[in-house]
Scaffold this motif. Sequence first.
Motif, PDB file in Angstrom:
ATOM      1  N   GLY A 109     110.278 -25.636  19.333  1.00 36.89           N
ATOM      2  CA  GLY A 109     111.558 -26.338  19.281  1.00 36.89           C
ATOM      3  C   GLY A 109     111.871 -27.107  20.539  1.00 36.89           C
ATOM      4  O   GLY A 109     112.458 -28.203  20.479  1.00 36.89           O
ATOM      5  N   PHE A 110     111.464 -26.596  21.690  1.00 35.26           N
ATOM      6  CA  PHE A 110     111.755 -27.282  22.939  1.00 35.26           C
ATOM      7  C   PHE A 110     111.042 -28.627  23.012  1.00 35.26           C
ATOM      8  O   PHE A 110     111.609 -29.621  23.465  1.00 35.26           O
ATOM      9  CB  PHE A 110     111.344 -26.399  24.114  1.00 35.26           C
ATOM     10  CG  PHE A 110     111.656 -26.986  25.463  1.00 35.26           C
ATOM     11  CD1 PHE A 110     112.967 -27.099  25.900  1.00 35.26           C
ATOM     12  CD2 PHE A 110     110.642 -27.454  26.287  1.00 35.26           C
ATOM     13  CE1 PHE A 110     113.267 -27.648  27.136  1.00 35.26           C
ATOM     14  CE2 PHE A 110     110.928 -28.004  27.518  1.00 35.26           C
ATOM     15  CZ  PHE A 110     112.242 -28.093  27.942  1.00 35.26           C
ATOM     16  N   THR A 157     111.118 -34.591  22.578  1.00 31.68           N
ATOM     17  CA  THR A 157     110.682 -35.787  21.843  1.00 31.68           C
ATOM     18  C   THR A 157     111.875 -36.580  21.336  1.00 31.68           C
ATOM     19  O   THR A 157     111.912 -37.815  21.446  1.00 31.68           O
ATOM     20  CB  THR A 157     109.784 -35.371  20.666  1.00 31.68           C
ATOM     21  OG1 THR A 157     108.664 -34.643  21.154  1.00 31.68           O
ATOM     22  CG2 THR A 157     109.292 -36.597  19.916  1.00 31.68           C
ATOM     23  N   HIS A 158     112.846 -35.868  20.790  1.00 33.25           N
ATOM     24  CA  HIS A 158     114.041 -36.552  20.278  1.00 33.25           C
ATOM     25  C   HIS A 158     114.809 -37.230  21.406  1.00 33.25           C
ATOM     26  O   HIS A 158     115.278 -38.367  21.251  1.00 33.25           O
ATOM     27  CB  HIS A 158     114.938 -35.546  19.563  1.00 33.25           C
ATOM     28  CG  HIS A 158     116.190 -36.139  19.005  1.00 33.25           C
ATOM     29  ND1 HIS A 158     116.201 -36.982  17.912  1.00 33.25           N
ATOM     30  CD2 HIS A 158     117.488 -36.030  19.404  1.00 33.25           C
ATOM     31  CE1 HIS A 158     117.432 -37.358  17.666  1.00 33.25           C
ATOM     32  NE2 HIS A 158     118.240 -36.801  18.543  1.00 33.25           N
ATOM     33  N   VAL A 159     114.921 -36.561  22.549  1.00 33.36           N
ATOM     34  CA  VAL A 159     115.618 -37.157  23.689  1.00 33.36           C
ATOM     35  C   VAL A 159     114.878 -38.401  24.174  1.00 33.36           C
ATOM     36  O   VAL A 159     115.481 -39.435  24.474  1.00 33.36           O
ATOM     37  CB  VAL A 159     115.763 -36.120  24.827  1.00 33.36           C
ATOM     38  CG1 VAL A 159     116.277 -36.780  26.091  1.00 33.36           C
ATOM     39  CG2 VAL A 159     116.706 -35.001  24.403  1.00 33.36           C
ATOM     40  N   GLY A 160     113.551 -38.313  24.243  1.00 34.84           N
ATOM     41  CA  GLY A 160     112.777 -39.467  24.679  1.00 34.84           C
ATOM     42  C   GLY A 160     112.929 -40.658  23.748  1.00 34.84           C
ATOM     43  O   GLY A 160     113.078 -41.794  24.198  1.00 34.84           O
ATOM     44  N   ARG A 161     112.889 -40.397  22.457  1.00 37.72           N
ATOM     45  CA  ARG A 161     113.074 -41.492  21.502  1.00 37.72           C
ATOM     46  C   ARG A 161     114.478 -42.094  21.597  1.00 37.72           C
ATOM     47  O   ARG A 161     114.646 -43.316  21.474  1.00 37.72           O
ATOM     48  CB  ARG A 161     112.817 -40.978  20.086  1.00 37.72           C
ATOM     49  CG  ARG A 161     111.347 -40.664  19.804  1.00 37.72           C
ATOM     50  CD  ARG A 161     111.165 -40.039  18.424  1.00 37.72           C
ATOM     51  NE  ARG A 161     109.759 -39.767  18.152  1.00 37.72           N
ATOM     52  CZ  ARG A 161     109.338 -39.080  17.101  1.00 37.72           C
ATOM     53  NH1 ARG A 161     110.217 -38.602  16.219  1.00 37.72           N
ATOM     54  NH2 ARG A 161     108.052 -38.872  16.921  1.00 37.72           N
ATOM     55  N   VAL A 218     116.424 -42.182  24.293  1.00 34.34           N
ATOM     56  CA  VAL A 218     116.500 -42.982  25.519  1.00 34.34           C
ATOM     57  C   VAL A 218     115.784 -44.311  25.341  1.00 34.34           C
ATOM     58  O   VAL A 218     116.279 -45.374  25.755  1.00 34.34           O
ATOM     59  CB  VAL A 218     115.920 -42.181  26.699  1.00 34.34           C
ATOM     60  CG1 VAL A 218     115.810 -43.059  27.939  1.00 34.34           C
ATOM     61  CG2 VAL A 218     116.783 -40.966  26.993  1.00 34.34           C
ATOM     62  N   SER A 219     114.608 -44.264  24.720  1.00 31.84           N
ATOM     63  CA  SER A 219     113.869 -45.505  24.479  1.00 31.84           C
ATOM     64  C   SER A 219     114.650 -46.441  23.562  1.00 31.84           C
ATOM     65  O   SER A 219     114.677 -47.662  23.765  1.00 31.84           O
ATOM     66  CB  SER A 219     112.507 -45.183  23.858  1.00 31.84           C
ATOM     67  OG  SER A 219     111.794 -46.354  23.548  1.00 31.84           O
ATOM     68  N   SER A 220     115.306 -45.879  22.552  1.00 26.48           N
ATOM     69  CA  SER A 220     116.104 -46.698  21.638  1.00 26.48           C
ATOM     70  C   SER A 220     117.281 -47.348  22.354  1.00 26.48           C
ATOM     71  O   SER A 220     117.578 -48.530  22.139  1.00 26.48           O
ATOM     72  CB  SER A 220     116.603 -45.837  20.470  1.00 26.48           C
ATOM     73  OG  SER A 220     117.462 -46.563  19.627  1.00 26.48           O
ATOM     74  N   VAL A 221     117.954 -46.581  23.215  1.00 26.69           N
ATOM     75  CA  VAL A 221     119.080 -47.142  23.967  1.00 26.69           C
ATOM     76  C   VAL A 221     118.605 -48.252  24.901  1.00 26.69           C
ATOM     77  O   VAL A 221     119.250 -49.303  25.030  1.00 26.69           O
ATOM     78  CB  VAL A 221     119.798 -46.023  24.756  1.00 26.69           C
ATOM     79  CG1 VAL A 221     120.823 -46.611  25.716  1.00 26.69           C
ATOM     80  CG2 VAL A 221     120.480 -45.057  23.793  1.00 26.69           C
TER      81      VAL A 221
END
Length: 362
Positions: free
Chosen positions: A97-98, A103-107, A109-112
């Motif tokens: 889960g970590f 991965t979700h945080v990285g995506r 940030v990249s999207s923003v």
Amino acid sequence: MILAVEGDWTLPHYAILRRQVERARRQVTDADQVDLHGLGELDTAGAGLLAELLGPARVARLSDWAPELPAERQALLKTVAAALDKPQAQQKPETNGFADVLTHVGRSVSSVWNQQRTLLGFIGLTLQTLFSVSLSPRRWRITSLVAHIEQTGLDAIPIVALLTFLVGAVVAFLGATVLADFGATIYTVNLVAFSFLREFGVLLAAILLAGRTASAFAAQIGAMKSNEEIDAIRTLGLSPIELLVLPRMLAMLITLPILTFIGMLSGIVGGLTVCALALDISPAMFFTILQRDIPLNHFLVGLGKAPVFAFLIAVIGCLEGFKASGSAQSVGEHTTSSVVQSIFMVILIDAIAALFFMEMGW
């Protein structure tokens, strides 16, 4: 050694054929000959067992060593053998889960980051088009500009005035409650005037327009894109930025300062009402304190932020409309995104401006 294949190779005989194939596979080599003259009925299940027995390479040369086999059976055997010969897709390794959270945080940030780059590019395109149009008065869209001024400004006056009036009254109540403990309720006037002239007047008006007008811009342009009207505009040799974005942006630049001024007045009137009814501060005393203690620069600071907020709200709303695809779901998602982005950018710029003006002593 000759391997004779006889009988029906169909699903009802699958269990028996499976055992026979497993025994024969240990004895059959590539040099052995295969005789298919006795082959009866054949379906997909039997073809799979037969392809497993003979091997994909020998089945691929089926037309060379078994030309007597009908073409449809050859095609069936080759298709099944080709499917069995494909490597199985590797299963994705299990993640904890970590790792999924990272991965979700990285995506995100990249999207923003990509979103902000796109916004900067669209701002540059809008400013370039504005400069080119300003040099040619015949290209000005006065009718569209007036219509959007009415939509974004005149129709928004009641809600802006009511909201700022109520917030002004709440600020006065809270200020009086806190200041009463220090015997300084008179400073409620300064609190209301200072907060609405510098922050609340422009901030509340901008947030209201972000929710009301940016969403309308995104929905309008998104619906036009889904109906292929923007493609038609380009086909006619016209610029969608000039026709759709500039009138909306200029209308916001005109209306938001006006709404900010109305919000400032309404908020101060709300504070005045509370002071007169609950704090025994007469309107004459209220305005005397306002004139004596509140300098003009607070009003100018608040009003100066209005054009910046207006430009960002209009550009974000129009950009999200252009980013929408042809589906109704996409139009709704980008309409919601325009509101979220507009409010976020307004609050972010307001916080940066507040720190800047505080350091400058303005």
